[in-house]
Design a protein around this motif. Structure first.
Motif, short mmCIF file in Angstrom:
data_model
loop_
_atom_site.label_atom_id
_atom_site.label_comp_id
_atom_site.label_asym_id
_atom_site.label_seq_id
_atom_site.Cartn_x
_atom_site.Cartn_y
_atom_site.Cartn_z
N MET A 299 16.36 119.54 68.26
CA MET A 299 15.45 120.24 69.16
C MET A 299 15.19 119.42 70.42
O MET A 299 15.23 119.93 71.55
CB MET A 299 14.12 120.52 68.45
CG MET A 299 14.17 121.57 67.37
SD MET A 299 12.59 121.67 66.47
CE MET A 299 11.50 122.33 67.74
N THR A 303 16.45 120.41 74.25
CA THR A 303 15.44 120.66 75.28
C THR A 303 15.55 119.67 76.42
O THR A 303 15.36 120.02 77.59
CB THR A 303 14.03 120.62 74.66
OG1 THR A 303 13.97 121.51 73.53
CG2 THR A 303 12.98 121.06 75.67
N ASP A 316 9.60 125.24 75.08
CA ASP A 316 10.42 124.49 74.14
C ASP A 316 9.92 123.05 73.97
O ASP A 316 10.00 122.48 72.88
CB ASP A 316 11.88 124.47 74.61
CG ASP A 316 12.54 125.83 74.46
OD1 ASP A 316 11.96 126.70 73.79
OD2 ASP A 316 13.64 126.03 75.03
N CYS A 319 7.22 123.28 71.57
CA CYS A 319 7.79 123.45 70.23
C CYS A 319 8.22 122.10 69.66
O CYS A 319 7.99 121.80 68.48
CB CYS A 319 8.99 124.39 70.28
SG CYS A 319 8.62 126.13 70.55
N CYS A 320 8.87 121.30 70.50
CA CYS A 320 9.33 119.98 70.05
C CYS A 320 8.15 119.11 69.65
O CYS A 320 8.18 118.46 68.59
CB CYS A 320 10.11 119.30 71.17
SG CYS A 320 11.73 120.01 71.53
#
Length: 386
Positions: A299, A303, A316, A319-320
């Motif tokens: 991830m 990204t 993103d 999210c990471c």
């Protein structure tokens, strides 16, 4: 890539050796003394670690995002305190200056930050303004050709030894009764600026935090970051994508260190006549940890590459940060379980890491803030598609 492949590979291998041979053996010393030894600081400066993400024209290495996270993976494999010392110079302490500072401000401060001569600190959080950054109450009132700052910042990383503070304060705004948030560059030693006692924390000893107090602290108009008032909140938000990716990579590195230590212990520790690594339930914990760390690594790399392509990665990156910081907490918990009673003892690094990694779910935006960022951006994007 900012560096050619051969140069970057050499830098990475040098950092790996530095972490393995110089930092890991000093972890207990740092935890006991709550201080990064001066010889280690000097070596960090010699290696250029304070200027990894600062542009080459200002004395840094100018790494792109993918290169930075690859090095952060390595820094994560030792005590977070080491990374914390140089982290603000490469992240939130310098990126606002790089993005929004005037040429004169960049020329004056960035070379000092890149060399490690000066430590940067990011003074945003207050007692009543953490996740809700817009509610800060530190004020900056105009006074002739300058400003008078009053207020207290809390839990400020590297404050006890910082030379430069990026301070966020509320300035008067005729279009907004509540005023606007402005960023100021304030040097340590400025009259009216004082540092509180070093905070006593659950973990991350050696990474020093404290209050930063402003009492009628006068700064010139040239201290306004970018010389534009009312732009501070926007500046603060702009630095977060890079900062969140960096912290996510550190979480991955920490998880990989925990997994390696747990695997070594499981292969050596015997119960019922065989290594506990042979037991399926122990294998399940190792496998779950390995899979989750691998997912987080993928991830972060994906990204980071998107950011280097100049894509918008706010969702993103959140999210990471959410996944990686939660992931390393689960890995740390399993690591203690695999070690059994030994995992609860301070003679093993597992016990320290278990406490250290808990903070990753809080700073650079809590898990709950990441959830809000992700969901709200999802809704916003969907509405634009309808």
């Amino acid at each position: 890539m900012a560096l050619d492949t051969e140069t970057f590979d050499l830098l990475k291998s040098t950092l790996q050796r530095f972490v393995r041979e110089r930092l890991v053996p000093r972890e207990d010393e740092v935890a006991e003394t709550n201080t990064i030894p001066e010889d280690i600081r000097a070596e960090m400066r010699e290696l250029g670690l304070f200027g990894l993400s600062i542009p080459e024209e200002f004395g840094g290495l100018g790494l792109d995002m993918e290169e930075e996270v690859n090095l952060a993976f390595e820094l994560g494999r030792t005590s977070p305190a080491f990374r914390s010392l140089l982290g603000t110079n490469n992240g939130i302490g310098s990126q606002g200056l790089i993005m929004d500072g005037t040429e004169a401000q960049k020329q004056h401060y960035l070379p000092k930050l890149a060399s490690g001569e000066m430590i940067a600190s990011f003074a945003l959080t207050e007692a009543e303004a953490g996740s809700d950054a817009r509610s800060l109450r530190t004020s900056a009132k105009r006074d002739g050709d300058g400003f008078i700052l009053n207020g207290t910042k809390r839990y400020i990383t590297n404050a006890p030894h910082a030379g430069l503070f990026t301070v966020f304060a509320r300035t008067e705004d005729p279009d907004n009764p509540e005023g606007s948030i402005t960023a100021f560059l304030v040097e340590a030693g400025t009259p009216g600026l004082s540092i509180g006692s070093v905070d006593k924390k659950m973990g991350q000893q050696g990474s020093l935090t404290s209050d930063v107090v402003f009492e009628d602290c006068r700064v010139p108009a040239s201290a306004v970051l970018g010389e534009k008032t009312g732009q501070g909140f926007r500046t603060a938000m702009k630095v977060l994508d890079r900062g969140r990716l960096h912290i996510s990579a550190v979480c991955v590195g920490a998880a990989e260190r925990l997994i390696a230590d747990s695997l070594d212990y499981a292969m050596e520790r015997k119960q019922f006549g065989q290594p506990i690594a042979e037991f399926q339930l122990v294998q399940a914990m190792l496998a779950d940890s390995r899979a989750e760390a691998f997912a987080a690594r993928c991830m972060v790399l994906e990204t980071a590459r998107a950011k280097d392509r100049a894509e918008v990665v706010t969702t993103d990156a959140a999210c990471c940060k959410m996944y990686a910081s939660e992931m390393v907490g689960r890995v740390a918990d399993r690591a203690v379980q695999i070690h059994g009673g030994a995992g609860y003892m301070s003679e093993y690094a597992i016990e320290r890491f278990y406490r250290d990694v808990r903070l990753f779910r809080i700073y650079e935006g809590t898990t709950q803030i990441q959830q809000l960022v992700i969901a709200r951006n999802m809704i916003k994007q969907r509405k634009s598609e309808l």
